[in-house]
Design a protein around this motif. Structure first.
Motif, PDB file in Angstrom:
ATOM      1  N   ALA A 156      23.270  27.885  28.999  1.00 18.89           N
ATOM      2  CA  ALA A 156      22.214  28.249  28.054  1.00 18.89           C
ATOM      3  C   ALA A 156      22.679  27.919  26.642  1.00 18.89           C
ATOM      4  O   ALA A 156      23.885  27.802  26.386  1.00 18.89           O
ATOM      5  CB  ALA A 156      21.877  29.739  28.159  1.00 18.89           C
TER       6      ALA A 156
ATOM      7  N   ASN B   6      23.667  31.924  21.533  1.00 17.48           N
ATOM      8  CA  ASN B   6      22.766  32.925  20.958  1.00 17.48           C
ATOM      9  C   ASN B   6      21.457  33.056  21.744  1.00 17.48           C
ATOM     10  O   ASN B   6      20.437  33.480  21.199  1.00 17.48           O
ATOM     11  CB  ASN B   6      22.457  32.636  19.487  1.00 17.48           C
ATOM     12  N   SER B   7      21.496  32.693  23.016  1.00 22.20           N
ATOM     13  CA  SER B   7      20.369  32.958  23.908  1.00 22.20           C
ATOM     14  C   SER B   7      20.931  33.432  25.242  1.00 22.20           C
ATOM     15  O   SER B   7      22.091  33.176  25.567  1.00 22.20           O
ATOM     16  CB  SER B   7      19.506  31.708  24.112  1.00 22.20           C
ATOM     17  N   SER B   8      20.123  34.131  26.017  1.00 23.16           N
ATOM     18  CA  SER B   8      20.557  34.639  27.313  1.00 23.16           C
ATOM     19  C   SER B   8      20.050  33.732  28.423  1.00 23.16           C
ATOM     20  O   SER B   8      19.056  33.019  28.258  1.00 23.16           O
ATOM     21  CB  SER B   8      20.061  36.077  27.529  1.00 23.16           C
TER      22      SER B   8
ATOM     23  N   GLU C 202      24.745  36.730  29.262  1.00 29.71           N
ATOM     24  CA  GLU C 202      25.003  36.033  28.007  1.00 29.71           C
ATOM     25  C   GLU C 202      26.489  36.137  27.689  1.00 29.71           C
ATOM     26  O   GLU C 202      27.113  37.193  27.881  1.00 29.71           O
ATOM     27  CB  GLU C 202      24.174  36.620  26.859  1.00 29.71           C
TER      28      GLU C 202
ATOM     29  N   SER D   2      20.248  38.639  24.187  1.00 24.94           N
ATOM     30  CA  SER D   2      19.307  38.007  23.270  1.00 24.94           C
ATOM     31  C   SER D   2      17.916  37.952  23.892  1.00 24.94           C
ATOM     32  O   SER D   2      17.770  37.628  25.081  1.00 24.94           O
ATOM     33  CB  SER D   2      19.781  36.593  22.927  1.00 24.94           C
TER      34      SER D   2
ATOM     35  N   THR E 179      15.813  35.718  23.228  1.00 27.22           N
ATOM     36  CA  THR E 179      15.567  34.298  23.477  1.00 27.22           C
ATOM     37  C   THR E 179      16.226  33.912  24.788  1.00 27.22           C
ATOM     38  O   THR E 179      17.443  34.019  24.929  1.00 27.22           O
ATOM     39  CB  THR E 179      16.130  33.435  22.334  1.00 27.22           C
ATOM     40  N   GLU E 180      15.427  33.477  25.750  1.00 25.44           N
ATOM     41  CA  GLU E 180      15.925  33.261  27.096  1.00 25.44           C
ATOM     42  C   GLU E 180      15.881  31.786  27.485  1.00 25.44           C
ATOM     43  O   GLU E 180      14.952  31.055  27.128  1.00 25.44           O
ATOM     44  CB  GLU E 180      15.107  34.065  28.106  1.00 25.44           C
ATOM     45  N   SER E 181      16.890  31.380  28.227  1.00 26.55           N
ATOM     46  CA  SER E 181      16.907  30.078  28.890  1.00 26.55           C
ATOM     47  C   SER E 181      16.659  30.336  30.363  1.00 26.55           C
ATOM     48  O   SER E 181      17.461  30.994  31.029  1.00 26.55           O
ATOM     49  CB  SER E 181      18.259  29.392  28.668  1.00 26.55           C
TER      50      SER E 181
ATOM     51  N   THR F  67      11.833  28.369  27.869  1.00 28.28           N
ATOM     52  CA  THR F  67      12.175  28.099  26.487  1.00 28.28           C
ATOM     53  C   THR F  67      12.839  26.752  26.388  1.00 28.28           C
ATOM     54  O   THR F  67      13.259  26.155  27.364  1.00 28.28           O
ATOM     55  CB  THR F  67      13.149  29.167  25.962  1.00 28.28           C
TER      56      THR F  67
END
Length: 415
Positions: free
Chosen positions: A141, A144-146, A170, A179, A181-183, A198
């Protein structure tokens, strides 16, 4: 007033006790900072040898799993960040992370299991701790994203297989919370019910059949006399890892078995039954059942998949002939409405939905009385327990009320 506070405390305690079971949460910290956090469910398929032949141990990551602080690290000394969780008697799962500035990934997945643990490996020929590892897992990922993957994903680790689901994690975290914001993993992207993805993740070429919740199909097998000897009603989903021609790399795809494009066949005898599902896209799924004539118990003992999809660089064949799933009694069917993930091989697992199957002693072309799987029984048990707990609370409050009224009249005398 004191009775009201006590009643509220009792309600809070009961709901805390009987709340929903969550995935295991694991954190690696350094000082007051969290550098790795994972929320996940996991299971392990581990082959081992016994005097009677090869067997496979199926183990789940328990709620009691804890972070091994001595083996885990935030990588402050220049090494990789590492999360190691210990469970059971000498078993451990490890994930090592590396970053290149903009991305982080799982560089190494390790599994340690103890063959001396007879509860997991009964009659094992060997003993002691075995450690296996894999460096190709495809979990990554942007920094700064999970990373999130609700769907099940199976990875080969040596001869064993590790399956994750309901996973959020993460590494190299700037704060203590995952975070927002997710991958999102490819398997969730393929699902029609999955949330939007994302930026920063790749999209696989579409498999032959779109994933999502599979349609329930009805299948049967007849013997040489034309009599139905096996009945099945189920939704099936293939979780397959293969080399993609369009992406020039190994990917994992979820593929539903479409009942209207699938032809059932097979065979039955006194102690063995086979269901073969042949799809229009060069896919053949074979389920083999074995009956123990001594105990009058049967089980799903073998699963084999053969596939040659247009995006594959080469056909695949994955199978396992030493499985122990769907155990039930002769003369009864096996039922499981809950979703099950059946680990088969490092490159293949089978997801089942709303399943009922009977491979022996089928009478009048209908299912016999069913033995339910443990997952269905657990789903029924929770409402019963909660209902009983609430009924008990109501009874306690009523008794307390009656006692309170009796005491309030104790200071008065009749004239």
């Amino acid at each position: 007033m004191e009775r009201c506070h006590a009643f509220a405390s009792l309600i809070f305690a009961w709901f805390s006790l009987f709340g929903c079971v969550q995935a295991v949460t694991l954190e690696v910290t350094e000082g007051n900072s969290t550098c790795i956090k994972a929320e996940l469910s996991a299971s392990f398929s581990i082959p081992y040898d016994t005097p009677s032949g090869a067997k496979t141990a199926l183990v789940s990551l328990p709620d009691s799993a804890t972070v091994d602080a001595g083996s885990s690290s935030c990588g402050s000394g220049g090494g990789p960040s590492r999360l190691v969780t210990a469970f059971g008697s000498g078993h451990a799962l490890g994930l090592s992370f590396v970053a290149n500035g903009s991305l982080y990934r799982v560089a190494n997945l390790t599994l340690q299991y103890n063959l001396s643990d007879a509860s997991v490996f009964p009659e094992a020929n060997g003993s002691g701790v075995v450690a296996v590892a894999s460096s190709s897992v495809g979990i990554w990922a942007p920094v700064n994203s999970s990373y999130r993957c609700v769907s099940s994903s199976t990875f080969a680790v040596g001869d064993a297989a590790v399956t994750f689901w309901n996973m959020r994690l993460e590494a190299y975290m700037p704060g203590s919370d995952l975070s927002p914001t997710e991958s999102v993993c490819m398997a969730d992207k393929a699902s029609t019910t999955a949330p939007p993805t994302t930026a920063g993740t790749t999209t696989a070429a579409p498999p032959p059949t779109p994933a999502g919740k599979p349609q329930q199909g009805n299948y049967s097998v007849t013997d040489s006399n034309g009599t139905v000897c096996l009945l099945a009603r189920m939704g099936l989903q293939l979780n397959v890892s293969y080399s993609s021609r369009s992406q020039n790399k190994t990917i994992r795809a979820l593929v539903n078995v479409a009942p209207n494009a699938t032809t059932p066949s097979g065979s039955c005898d006194a102690t063995n039954a086979t269901l073969i599902l042949t799809g229009a896209d060069a896919t053949t799924l074979t389920l083999g059942f074995t009956l123990n004539a001594t105990s009058n118990k049967y089980h799903l003992s073998a699963i084999t998949l053969q596939a040659d999809w247009s995006d594959m660089t080469a056909p695949i064949r994955a199978g396992n002939n030493s499985l122990d799933y769907m155990r039930s009694s002769l003369g009864r069917s096996y039922m499981c409405n809950a979703e099950q993930t059946l680990a088969v091989a490092p490159t293949f697992s089978l997801n089942t939905f709303r399943l009922q199957i009977q491979p022996f002693q089928v009478a009048t072309d209908r299912f016999a009385a069913a033995e339910e799987c443990q997952l269905d029984q657990d789903h029924m048990l929770i409402p019963i327990v909660v209902g009983a707990a609430l009924a008990g609370l109501v009874l306690v409050v009523l008794i307390a009320y009656l006692i309170g009224r009796r005491r309030s009249h104790a200071g008065y005398q009749t004239i």
